[in-house]
Design a protein around this motif. Structure first.
Motif, PDB file in Angstrom:
ATOM      1  N   GLU A 226       6.569  26.684 -12.365  1.00 19.57           N
ATOM      2  CA  GLU A 226       7.745  27.448 -11.562  1.00 19.57           C
ATOM      3  C   GLU A 226       7.098  28.737 -11.129  1.00 19.57           C
ATOM      4  O   GLU A 226       7.701  29.338 -10.215  1.00 19.57           O
ATOM      5  N   MET A 227       6.570  29.326 -12.184  1.00 20.23           N
ATOM      6  CA  MET A 227       5.887  30.727 -11.870  1.00 20.23           C
ATOM      7  C   MET A 227       5.138  30.744 -10.558  1.00 20.23           C
ATOM      8  O   MET A 227       5.210  31.345  -9.529  1.00 20.23           O
TER       9      MET A 227
ATOM     10  N   SER B 107       5.409  28.403  -8.136  1.00 15.70           N
ATOM     11  CA  SER B 107       6.127  28.014  -7.110  1.00 15.70           C
ATOM     12  C   SER B 107       6.670  29.524  -6.473  1.00 15.70           C
ATOM     13  O   SER B 107       6.838  29.400  -5.084  1.00 15.70           O
ATOM     14  N   GLN B 108       6.802  30.522  -7.145  1.00 15.80           N
ATOM     15  CA  GLN B 108       7.485  31.725  -6.546  1.00 15.80           C
ATOM     16  C   GLN B 108       6.393  32.602  -6.264  1.00 15.80           C
ATOM     17  O   GLN B 108       6.503  33.595  -5.385  1.00 15.80           O
ATOM     18  N   VAL B 109       5.068  32.793  -7.061  1.00 16.33           N
ATOM     19  CA  VAL B 109       3.979  33.774  -6.778  1.00 16.33           C
ATOM     20  C   VAL B 109       3.022  33.280  -5.735  1.00 16.33           C
ATOM     21  O   VAL B 109       2.609  34.167  -5.102  1.00 16.33           O
TER      22      VAL B 109
END
Length: 390
Positions: A259-260, A262-264
């Protein structure tokens, strides 16, 4: 505009800085022998390159899931289960843009501000910077004389704020390979103190002689559930430019890192994922041929360094040697010796200070045997000058 403390406190890679200076000297016409960068001098296996071409030619180069292609995650889980004895399922694996990317995201997921993290020296230079970048406090643990773990020193470094340990076996820079008994003692301490362990296993397939790589996650179920494995394609597959790594650990950690990511940074490169998948599934013979070539080079360099009168532990993994040169240095220390080697002999070395160990230098034997011989000749002249001035 002011930089954030996080950005302002981060320094560049010493090895890459030295490599850039070596390239500048080469561009100016110097015959540079670079033993500074940990990059195999082999090409990626033909079937890996073919898979990359096929992925491009398919016309289906698209975004993938943030945690990586399901087929690649499954292949990595199978590899860990079958080759390293770490029972792994795809939901415990995240594909990343590189091994360094996997390491940085693991630390960001695990470290809270003020947490203390133990680094077992000598330690790859980026560990220190990435722990600090994640908000952690570094506690360095000195090794035994043979570069192995000193558990008395480790116990002395523990405090109520200790949360984790970063382990690297085989070691960059020393080539030391941890034995199973040492790993069991480490994991016993981790269990008693409720610590997590990040296990950097990027050199797992590059071991020599009687050495055998053992993942701490393979020891028992408790170890598997408190170890995060970091690995990738750069070293064993000679795929440095493909930028492929992965992280494997408890499912909730993998989910958080996915998830990290996917954002970063978004999903990993589709073409490189297909190339890595082909390598994992087919296990190309060129990998073993490369390992054998490194083994021959290892013996050549180790023998040559001993003939120069240097003290060093025989490296049994990775592709580095880490001799003690303290008695050949002047008031500038080992950094001055490395500067002299580069400017006077066009020989690029990495000072041991980059790994928390003053008085040592790291030499990479990821270069042809004739260049190793030339490096030894040049290094001999550097040491002779150092002997004359100390």
């Amino acid at each position: 505009m002011r930089l954030s403390p996080r950005a302002a406190g981060l320094s560049g890679s010493i090895t890459l800085t030295l490599a850039a200076r070596a390239r500048a000297l080469a561009a100016a016409g110097r015959d540079v022998v670079s033993m500074a960068v940990g990059e195999p001098d082999f090409d990626a296996p033909p079937l890996v390159r073919a898979a990359a071409h096929a992925a491009i030619d398919s016309g289906e180069v698209r975004y993938t899931p943030a945690a990586g292609l399901p087929a690649l995650r499954a292949a990595l889980a199978a590899m860990l289960t079958e080759r390293r004895g770490v029972a792994t399922t795809p939901d415990r694996v995240v594909v990343t843009h590189s091994g360094k990317h996997a390491l940085s995201h693991a630390l960001l997921a695990l470290v809270e501000p003020g947490d203390e993290v133990l680094l077992l020296l000598p330690a790859w230079s980026s560990y220190d910077e990435l722990v600090r970048f994640a908000g952690g406090v570094v506690r360095q643990v000195a090794p035994r004389a043979d570069a192995g773990p000193d558990f008395a020193a480790l116990h002395a470094a523990l405090s109520p704020r200790t949360r984790g340990i970063v382990l690297n076996t085989p070691s960059n820079p020393s080539g030391y390979v941890w034995g199973e008994a040492e790993l069991r003692e480490l994991m016993r301490i981790a269990r008693e103190r409720d610590l997590w362990v990040i296990s950097d296993e990027i050199y797992a397939r590059l071991v020599y002689g009687a050495a055998r790589h053992v993942s701490p996650a393979s020891l028992d179920d408790d170890a598997r559930d408190r170890v995060v494995i970091v690995d990738g394609a750069s070293k064993a597959y000679a795929m440095t430019g493909y930028r492929m790594g992965f992280l494997a650990g408890p499912a909730h950690i993998a989910k958080a890192v996915g998830e990290m990511q996917s954002q970063v940074s978004g999903c990993p490169n589709f073409v490189s994922q297909q190339a890595y998948l082909a390598g994992l599934v087919n296990d190309p013979p060129e990998m073993e041929a490369m390992r054998q070539a490194f083994d021959a080079r290892r013996v050549r360099l180790y023998t040559g360094l001993r003939a120069l009168g240097l003290d060093l532990v025989e490296p049994l993994g990775a592709f580095y040697a880490f001799p003690d040169v303290a008695r050949f240095t002047d008031e500038r220390g080992v950094i001055g010796l490395c500067e002299d080697a580069l400017e006077q002999e066009a020989l690029a070395l990495v000072p041991g200070t980059a790994f928390g160990m003053e008085g040592h230098v790291r030499l990479s034997y990821a270069l042809a045997e004739d260049r190793i011989d030339e490096a030894l000749r040049r290094f001999g002249r550097v040491l002779a000058r150092g002997r004359a001035t100390t």
